[in-house]
Enzyme design. Structure first.
Site, PDB file in Angstrom:
ATOM      1  N   ARG A 297       0.850  -1.198   0.000  1.00 38.14           N
ATOM      2  CA  ARG A 297       0.000   0.000   0.000  1.00 38.14           C
ATOM      3  C   ARG A 297       0.874   1.231   0.000  1.00 38.14           C
ATOM      4  O   ARG A 297       1.737   1.373   0.864  1.00 38.14           O
ATOM      5  CB  ARG A 297      -0.863   0.054   1.266  1.00 38.14           C
ATOM      6  CG  ARG A 297      -1.990  -0.857   1.302  1.00 38.14           C
ATOM      7  CD  ARG A 297      -3.071  -0.415   2.256  1.00 38.14           C
ATOM      8  NE  ARG A 297      -2.660   0.003   3.588  1.00 38.14           N
ATOM      9  CZ  ARG A 297      -3.509   0.370   4.521  1.00 38.14           C
ATOM     10  NH1 ARG A 297      -4.810   0.383   4.269  1.00 38.14           N
ATOM     11  NH2 ARG A 297      -3.100   0.724   5.707  1.00 38.14           N
TER      12      ARG A 297
ATOM     13  N   THR B  68      -1.472   7.406  -0.352  1.00 36.60           N
ATOM     14  CA  THR B  68      -2.742   7.274  -1.077  1.00 36.60           C
ATOM     15  C   THR B  68      -3.525   6.037  -0.641  1.00 36.60           C
ATOM     16  O   THR B  68      -4.715   5.929  -0.920  1.00 36.60           O
ATOM     17  CB  THR B  68      -2.479   7.133  -2.584  1.00 36.60           C
ATOM     18  OG1 THR B  68      -1.758   5.907  -2.788  1.00 36.60           O
ATOM     19  CG2 THR B  68      -1.664   8.299  -3.136  1.00 36.60           C
TER      20      THR B  68
ATOM     21  N   ASP C 167       0.349  -3.352  11.994  1.00 36.94           N
ATOM     22  CA  ASP C 167       0.854  -3.707  10.664  1.00 36.94           C
ATOM     23  C   ASP C 167       1.238  -5.192  10.648  1.00 36.94           C
ATOM     24  O   ASP C 167       2.220  -5.594  11.287  1.00 36.94           O
ATOM     25  CB  ASP C 167       2.076  -2.836  10.331  1.00 36.94           C
ATOM     26  CG  ASP C 167       2.523  -3.048   8.892  1.00 36.94           C
ATOM     27  OD1 ASP C 167       2.802  -4.205   8.513  1.00 36.94           O
ATOM     28  OD2 ASP C 167       2.587  -2.059   8.140  1.00 36.94           O
TER      29      ASP C 167
ATOM     30  N   ASP D  83       4.867  -6.152   9.363  1.00 35.06           N
ATOM     31  CA  ASP D  83       5.920  -5.781  10.317  1.00 35.06           C
ATOM     32  C   ASP D  83       5.917  -6.715  11.520  1.00 35.06           C
ATOM     33  O   ASP D  83       6.966  -7.122  12.011  1.00 35.06           O
ATOM     34  CB  ASP D  83       5.736  -4.333  10.783  1.00 35.06           C
ATOM     35  CG  ASP D  83       6.168  -3.340   9.708  1.00 35.06           C
ATOM     36  OD1 ASP D  83       6.901  -3.748   8.787  1.00 35.06           O
ATOM     37  OD2 ASP D  83       5.756  -2.165   9.795  1.00 35.06           O
TER      38      ASP D  83
HETATM   39  C1  PRP Z   1      -1.037  -4.899   4.309  1.00 33.44           C
HETATM   40  C2  PRP Z   1      -1.832  -6.183   4.400  1.00 33.44           C
HETATM   41  C3  PRP Z   1      -2.644  -6.147   3.139  1.00 33.44           C
HETATM   42  C4  PRP Z   1      -2.929  -4.669   2.980  1.00 33.44           C
HETATM   43  C5  PRP Z   1      -4.342  -4.402   3.415  1.00 33.44           C
HETATM   44  O1  PRP Z   1       0.045  -5.034   3.461  1.00 33.44           O
HETATM   45  O2  PRP Z   1      -1.014  -7.330   4.521  1.00 33.44           O
HETATM   46  O3  PRP Z   1      -1.966  -6.658   2.001  1.00 33.44           O
HETATM   47  O4  PRP Z   1      -2.009  -3.981   3.830  1.00 33.44           O
HETATM   48  O5  PRP Z   1      -4.670  -3.079   3.191  1.00 33.44           O
HETATM   49  P1  PRP Z   1      -5.759  -2.629   2.108  1.00 33.44           P
HETATM   50  O6  PRP Z   1      -6.939  -3.534   2.265  1.00 33.44           O
HETATM   51  O7  PRP Z   1      -6.070  -1.213   2.498  1.00 33.44           O
HETATM   52  O8  PRP Z   1      -5.130  -2.724   0.756  1.00 33.44           O
HETATM   53  P2  PRP Z   1       1.123  -3.868   3.278  1.00 33.44           P
HETATM   54  O9  PRP Z   1       0.732  -2.941   2.178  1.00 33.44           O
HETATM   55  O10 PRP Z   1       1.411  -3.239   4.605  1.00 33.44           O
HETATM   56  O11 PRP Z   1       2.374  -4.661   2.728  1.00 33.44           O
HETATM   57  P3  PRP Z   1       3.324  -5.705   3.468  1.00 33.44           P
HETATM   58  O12 PRP Z   1       2.525  -6.981   3.671  1.00 33.44           O
HETATM   59  O13 PRP Z   1       4.425  -5.895   2.501  1.00 33.44           O
HETATM   60  O14 PRP Z   1       3.765  -5.112   4.775  1.00 33.44           O
HETATM   61  N1  URA Z   2      -2.518  -3.359   6.767  1.00 30.83           N
HETATM   62  C1  URA Z   2      -2.141  -3.844   7.980  1.00 30.83           C
HETATM   63  O1  URA Z   2      -1.141  -4.566   8.092  1.00 30.83           O
HETATM   64  N2  URA Z   2      -2.878  -3.498   9.041  1.00 30.83           N
HETATM   65  C2  URA Z   2      -3.973  -2.720   8.958  1.00 30.83           C
HETATM   66  O2  URA Z   2      -4.623  -2.458   9.983  1.00 30.83           O
HETATM   67  C3  URA Z   2      -4.336  -2.230   7.687  1.00 30.83           C
HETATM   68  C4  URA Z   2      -3.595  -2.566   6.616  1.00 30.83           C
END
Ligand code: PRP
Ligand code: URA
Length: 209
Positions: free
Chosen positions: A104, A108, A200, A203
């Site tokens: 994400r 945005t 997150d 993380d």
């Molecule tokens: C997180 C999560 C989803 C997304 C959800 O990933 O694992 O993929 O956010 O958010 P959304 O429904 O608003 O799209 P992130 O973008 O943090 O990536 P990562 O898993 O690499 O940390």
């Molecule tokens: N992605 C995450 O990992 N946590 C949230 O709460 C939303 C998006």
């Protein structure tokens, strides 16, 4: 409209509480996500078709049931979806695994695709997109669209925690996709985090930040 199933078995709810806890460390977080994924795999495969076969028991020849050759594919959304793969493979070891890399944009909240690698026979398989978090729904929608663009038609979505906003977004964009959750939480905060959520997921799973 896709069906929404909340897998609220007491064991799942119990383990979910510990992954929400900000004091839970990476190792335990990972193990708990793995265990919840195994239990949810049980629920999401509940409607797999069966066929009747003959089996010779030590006592008699009998008819019995086996899964009727439905081929499955797991599609983790990187990174956090990776933490659910092993747990699901414990129950469905012959599933193939494809990967979709999305993150994400923190400003945005729009998903940015950086990697897609699917089994060559993905269009013939029932695909389960897996990601712990369904927040705005942008990532799940982009992943499902990436599959559809490549000819895949049988798709389910499995997440641990969702916001109502994300469920609505997926149901509107992809009404053919059934959604399986461990919890439907309250709402998104101003930063697009699920409330109460677990923070997150990536993380916490990989110990980054
Ligand atoms: C997180 C999560 C989803 C997304 C959800 O990933 O694992 O993929 O956010 O958010 P959304 O429904 O608003 O799209 P992130 O973008 O943090 O990536 P990562 O898993 O690499 O940390
Ligand atoms: N992605 C995450 O990992 N946590 C949230 O709460 C939303 C998006």
């Amino acid at each position: 409209m896709g069906k929404l199933t909340i897998c609220d078995h007491p064991l799942i709810q119990h383990k979910l509480t510990f992954i929400r806890d900000k004091e839970t460390k990476t190792k335990d977080f990972r193990e708990l996500v793995d265990e919840i994924a195994t239990m949810m795999a049980y629920e999401i495969t509940r409607d797999l078709p069966l066929e009747t076969v003959t089996v010779s028991t030590p006592v008699v020849d009998a008819t019995s049931k086996v899964i009727s050759g439905r081929m499955l594919g797991l599609i983790p959304i990187l990174r956090a979806g990776l933490g659910m793969v092993e747990g699901m493979l414990k129950l469905i070891p012959s599933a193939k695994v494809g990967h979709i890399g999305l993150f994400r944009n923190p400003e945005t909240l729009e998903p940015v695709e950086y990697y897609v690698n699917l089994p060559s026979d993905a269009p013939e398989r029932l695909l389960i997109v897996i990601d712990p978090m369904l927040a705005t729904g942008g990532s799940a929608n982009a992943a499902i669209q990436a599959l559809k663009t490549r000819g895949c038609t049988q798709i389910k979505l499995m997440c641990l925690i969702a916001a109502p906003e994300g469920v609505k977004a997926v149901q509107e964009a992809h009404p053919d996709v059934d959604i399986f959750l461990a919890s439907l939480d309250s709402h998104l905060n101003d930063h697009g985090y699920i409330v109460p959520g677990l923070g997150d997921a990536g993380d916490r799973m990989f110990g980054t930040k």
